[in-house]
Scaffold this motif. Structure first.
Motif, mmCIF file in Angstrom:
data_model
loop_
_atom_site.group_PDB
_atom_site.id
_atom_site.type_symbol
_atom_site.label_atom_id
_atom_site.label_comp_id
_atom_site.label_asym_id
_atom_site.label_seq_id
_atom_site.Cartn_x
_atom_site.Cartn_y
_atom_site.Cartn_z
ATOM 1 N N SER A 1 0.796 -1.226 0.000
ATOM 2 C CA SER A 1 0.000 0.000 0.000
ATOM 3 C C SER A 1 0.831 1.279 0.000
ATOM 4 C CB SER A 1 -0.976 -0.007 1.179
ATOM 5 O OG SER A 1 -1.869 -1.089 1.075
ATOM 6 N N PRO A 2 1.785 1.471 0.934
ATOM 7 C CA PRO A 2 2.587 2.708 0.878
ATOM 8 C C PRO A 2 3.458 2.794 -0.367
ATOM 9 C CG PRO A 2 3.422 1.215 2.570
ATOM 10 C CD PRO A 2 2.115 0.664 2.109
ATOM 11 N N SER B 1 4.465 10.927 7.200
ATOM 12 C CA SER B 1 4.278 10.002 8.313
ATOM 13 C C SER B 1 4.444 10.724 9.652
ATOM 14 C CB SER B 1 5.266 8.838 8.209
ATOM 15 O OG SER B 1 6.606 9.287 8.289
ATOM 16 N N ILE C 1 -4.701 12.158 7.849
ATOM 17 C CA ILE C 1 -4.447 12.049 6.407
ATOM 18 C C ILE C 1 -4.234 13.426 5.792
ATOM 19 C CG2 ILE C 1 -5.569 11.493 4.207
ATOM 20 C CD1 ILE C 1 -6.752 9.026 5.568
ATOM 21 N N ASN D 1 -5.581 -3.169 6.837
ATOM 22 C CA ASN D 1 -6.110 -1.809 6.935
ATOM 23 C C ASN D 1 -6.695 -1.347 5.602
ATOM 24 O OD1 ASN D 1 -3.918 -0.149 5.384
ATOM 25 N ND2 ASN D 1 -2.730 -1.438 6.788
ATOM 26 N N TRP D 2 -7.229 -0.127 5.632
ATOM 27 C CA TRP D 2 -7.906 0.427 4.457
ATOM 28 C C TRP D 2 -6.934 1.018 3.435
ATOM 29 C CZ3 TRP D 2 -12.958 -0.472 3.816
ATOM 30 C CH2 TRP D 2 -13.734 -0.755 4.943
ATOM 31 N N GLY D 3 -5.647 0.912 3.665
ATOM 32 C CA GLY D 3 -4.669 1.573 2.812
ATOM 33 C C GLY D 3 -4.757 1.191 1.346
ATOM 34 N N LEU E 1 -7.521 3.072 -0.382
ATOM 35 C CA LEU E 1 -7.112 4.460 -0.630
ATOM 36 C C LEU E 1 -6.140 4.540 -1.797
ATOM 37 C CD1 LEU E 1 -6.507 5.878 2.989
ATOM 38 C CD2 LEU E 1 -8.383 6.438 1.431
ATOM 39 N N VAL F 1 -0.502 6.260 5.562
ATOM 40 C CA VAL F 1 -0.997 4.883 5.501
ATOM 41 C C VAL F 1 -0.077 3.943 6.272
ATOM 42 C CG1 VAL F 1 -1.323 2.922 3.926
ATOM 43 C CG2 VAL F 1 -2.280 5.151 3.353
ATOM 44 N N GLN F 2 1.233 4.152 6.162
ATOM 45 C CA GLN F 2 2.186 3.309 6.879
ATOM 46 C C GLN F 2 2.022 3.439 8.401
ATOM 47 O OE1 GLN F 2 4.141 0.994 6.037
ATOM 48 N NE2 GLN F 2 5.632 0.786 7.686
ATOM 49 N N GLY G 1 -1.968 2.647 9.436
ATOM 50 C CA GLY G 1 -2.426 1.298 9.129
ATOM 51 C C GLY G 1 -1.549 0.198 9.661
#
Length: 357
Positions: free
Chosen positions: A63-64, A93, A115, A198-200, A203, A262-263, A266
């Protein structure tokens, strides 16, 4: 014949061949080390697809990388080499972590604030470099490299501030509030057995689609691509290149900053003091190159890289060094970088054939 020619002139076939060559080189090095490539690659594949938990962990790792890949790909399309995604990721971050610790808010609102803070921090980090380029003529590559290190030491400084530093020792921040975590529902986490689900990824997919739409379906995207193709031609056409340059660098930075959020939100839940750069931004360059700077391609390239990173941790079970993954990815990038030579040769041969007919 026309379909065959378009495939040979495109990027996909060369990316695929580069990936195959990368695995062949990795196999040769494993053989030289006295390790069976079949056994090592089998463990790599099992470490990604062997269980549902492994697949989800690979997605979490990816994700990231999709966000930093999007950041670099977007800048490539606009004529900017964003080697500063690492610094933008770090400040993103850091901003998300600070808001997650210091701000009190209900769940969804808290996540949104984190975010937005991360995107603002990453966008500002990119915009500063843009201003230096536009106003003072400082080359963006030099500025990006310097800003990566500024972000690195800034993060280490903030981590040790009393207000967010972990009490009882340890070189890390406090954990962010539970309301700032963007974990999937407990039922899904339990079903997948991945504590960091997670939701990453959702997104990331949404961001990729949005960037594709902006670049291909909007006036802004047309102007940004025009500046990327030829700055002088864009200026002749009445496009404000300086403004578009700043816009591109800000959006690119915001994407990398979102990857940092996200990192933290999440997966990690806090930031540790760095001993070295985390490499998410530099790995984003790899993702962008594999994706040929296509936003949608960044999704698949990021998933591939994420799977390689997570699966590579299982190689130690067969006494194979995890650095094999880095060698494979480096070889892939090398051959993607020189693929234009092969494309030129193929293009000339196809042209001769068409001329002969």
């Amino acid at each position: 014949m026309n379909k065959k020619n378009s495939i040979l002139k495109g990027n996909a076939v060369y990316v695929f061949l580069s990936i195959i060559i990368g695995f062949i080189v990795g196999a040769a090095l494993l053989l030289a080390a006295g390790i069976s490539p079949g056994e090592a690659y089998g463990k790599l594949a099992d470490g990604v697809f062997g269980q549902t938990k492994y697949i989800v962990w690979s997605i979490v790792y990816a994700s990231p990388l999709i966000f930093t890949g999007l950041s670099v790909a977007f800048s490539f399309k606009t004529g900017v080499f964003n080697i500063g995604a690492e610094g933008q990721f770090v400040v993103g971050s850091l901003a998300a972590c600070a808001v997650g610790i210091l701000v009190k808010a209900p769940g969804p609102v808290h996540v949104l604030l984190c975010i937005l803070a991360a995107m603002a921090a990453g966008g500002l980090w990119g915009a500063i470099v843009g201003v230096l380029k536009v106003k003072r003529g400082v080359h963006e590559v030099l500025s990006y490299i310097m800003f990566n290190w500024i972000a690195f030491y800034l993060s280490n400084y903030v981590v040790n501030l009393k207000s967010i530093h972990r009490s009882g020792g340890g070189e890390a921040t406090k954990d962010i509030a539970d309301t700032a975590r963007m974990k999937l529902p407990d039922g899904i986490v339990a079903a997948t057995r991945c504590s960091a689900a997670n939701w990453g990824i959702f997104l990331a997919i949404g961001a990729a689609v949005l960037i594709w739409f902006i670049m291909n379906k909007t006036t802004l995207g047309y102007q940004l691509r025009a500046v990327g193709f030829s700055k002088s031609a864009a200026e002749y056409g009445g496009i404000n290149t300086s403004r578009n340059f700043l816009t591109a660098m800000s959006i690119s930075g915001a994407l990398a900053g979102l990857g940092g959020a996200v990192q933290v939100l999440g997966m990690s839940g806090r930031i540790s003091q760095f001993a070295s750069q985390e490499q998410f931004g530099f790995q984003g360059i790899t993702v962008a190159l594999i994706a040929s700077s296509n936003p949608i391609g960044c999704i698949f390239a990021g998933l591939f890289y994420g799977a390689m990173k997570y699966g590579g941790t299982k190689l130690s079970l067969v006494n194979a060094p995890s650095e094999v993954v880095d060698i494979i990815m480096g070889t892939i990038i090398l051959f993607i970088a020189i693929s234009h030579i092969f494309k030129m040769i193929v293009s000339k041969r196809l042209h001769k054939k068409e001329g002969g007919n």
